[in-house]
Write a protein that holds these residues in place. Structure first.
Motif, short mmCIF file in Angstrom:
data_model
loop_
_atom_site.label_atom_id
_atom_site.label_comp_id
_atom_site.label_asym_id
_atom_site.label_seq_id
_atom_site.Cartn_x
_atom_site.Cartn_y
_atom_site.Cartn_z
N ARG A 79 -17.40 -5.71 -4.71
CA ARG A 79 -16.87 -4.30 -5.16
C ARG A 79 -18.01 -3.04 -4.33
N VAL A 120 -5.66 0.17 0.42
CA VAL A 120 -5.78 -0.22 -1.54
C VAL A 120 -6.58 0.22 -1.59
N ALA A 121 -7.16 -1.66 -1.25
CA ALA A 121 -8.33 -2.31 -2.19
C ALA A 121 -9.63 -1.36 -1.58
N LEU A 124 -9.96 1.17 -3.92
CA LEU A 124 -10.22 1.32 -4.99
C LEU A 124 -11.63 0.60 -5.67
N THR A 125 -11.98 -0.27 -4.61
CA THR A 125 -13.77 -0.13 -4.62
C THR A 125 -14.83 0.66 -4.25
N SER A 126 -14.29 1.80 -3.35
CA SER A 126 -14.55 3.02 -2.72
C SER A 126 -15.88 3.49 -4.16
N SER A 127 -17.23 4.08 -3.84
CA SER A 127 -18.17 4.41 -4.86
C SER A 127 -19.32 5.37 -4.32
N PRO A 129 -15.77 7.77 -6.51
CA PRO A 129 -14.30 6.84 -6.39
C PRO A 129 -14.10 7.52 -5.12
#
Length: 378
Positions: A79, A120-121, A124-127, A129
């Motif tokens: 993540r 996509v992955a 989705l795991t970007s922080s 968002p």
């Protein structure tokens, strides 16, 4: 095989850039994400990735599939935000795949899907968002890499097709010239057989009545000659095709004067220099020598225009030497010679010289002109 080639200097350069970028980004700390845990493993991963990039053209599908799968799994397990070098490497691998494989093939489709899964992955795991702007930038960069790969692939295919077409046209040109030479030589042979047959018949009529055996032999020779002449006429008909005409008088070096008058009338200032004692030449050799001079002067008119030229015919023991040299285009006229000049002139000259196991050189003479030199054994 296309994918078995060794790495090129460009491959080494791309791999070095990826490896240095990955190591530098991991060691110096990423600007938009916290530092990695297990930093040595990520540095090692960057080095391994660089090795994969080095050999990406050997197995473009395999390298991309493994890289995508590993990264998607890491995104799901850790993540963590993707590093810039990870995304750029994905784009490099996508570009390579689409430039190497068929666009409508299974490998291309799977590669595009794998890259889509990577993006996509990553989003989705970007922080924090990822926003719509981030998504748009990622998609645009992915489409640019894919489009560039497809464009390179298309360019390669067109280059191969152009090379194949050029080779086919060259073969057709050689075949056309050989057929033309064959027609001319068959005319010569047919004429020689005809004369031989008529002379045999004349000798037979001069025999005494008691020379029956000689008469039978000459009759057989005469009938054989007529049969051979008929077969030669059939072959000439096949070579000429439906549009072919009858036999025409064949030229030789004795008609060079007429040829030079024709090219002079077309604007070419040409002079003739005959060296040595002219001797009778075989009909085929005589015709080929004439055609070589004719083709060379025609090429001069076509590519250099009205200019000066010199024709040298040298009779030497055991060989005939031909030299046709022009001075190149006159001032104010651009040279037109080149690989794409068209025409079968040089091809025809090479075929005629090869027919007599001679040698031919043709090319610029260093002073702006063009020189054709042929040596024909007698």
């Amino acid at each position: 095989m296309l994918h078995r080639r060794p790495p090129t200097p460009v491959d080494w350069l791309v791999a070095a850039v990826v490896g240095l970028f990955a190591v530098a980004e991991e060691v110096s700390g990423r600007s938009m994400a916290p530092s990695r845990e297990y930093l040595p493993l990520w540095v090692a991963g960057g080095v391994v990735t660089a090795v994969g990039v080095l050999f990406r053209r050997r197995a473009p599908f395999g390298v991309l599939a493994v890289y995508s799968a590993v990264n998607v799994a890491l995104f799901a397990l850790l993540r963590e935000n993707a590093a810039a070098w990870q995304f750029y490497t994905q784009l490099v691998l996508l570009f390579t795949l689409l430039s190497e494989v068929r666009p409508r093939g299974v490998k291309a489709a799977v590669g595009v899907v794998a890259t889509g899964a990577y993006v996509v992955a990553m989003m989705l795991t970007s922080s924090p968002p990822a926003g719509w702007g981030d998504v748009a930038v990622a998609l645009v960069m992915t489409m640019i890499a894919a489009g560039a790969g497809l464009a390179v692939r298309r360019h390669r295919v067109l280059a191969v097709l152009a090379a194949e077409r050029g080779e086919l046209l060259a073969r057709e040109a050689v075949a056309d010239e050989r057929a033309r030479i064959a027609r001319e030589l068959h005319d010569i042979v047919a004429h020689s057989v005809s004369v031989m047959t008529m002379q045999t018949g004349g000798v037979r009529l001069l025999l005494r009545e008691d020379q029956d055996r000689e008469r039978d032999v000459l009759t057989t020779v005469e009938e054989t000659g007529r049969g051979a002449l008929e077969e030669l006429r059939r072959m000439l008909g096949l070579l000429r095709g439906p549009e072919g005409g009858g036999t025409v008088p064949q030229a030789g070096l004795d008609r060079l004067g007429d040829l030079l008058e024709q090219v002079r009338a077309a604007g070419l200032d040409v002079r003739l220099d005959v060296r040595g004692e002219p001797v009778p030449l075989p009909a085929g050799l005589d015709l080929s020598a004439y055609r070589i001079v004719q083709e060379a002067l025609t090429n001069t008119l076509k590519h250099a225009g009205p200019t000066r030229a010199a024709v040298t015919v040298a009779h030497r023991p055991g060989e005939l030497r031909l030299e046709i040299v022009d001075e190149g285009p006159r001032e104010g006229r651009a040279p037109a010679r080149g690989a794409g000049a068209g025409g079968h002139g040089l091809i025809g000259m090479r075929e005629r010289v090869a027919l007599f196991q001679g040698t031919l050189t043709a090319g610029p003479d260093g002073s702006g002109g063009f020189a054709v030199r042929a040596v024909l054994p007698r």
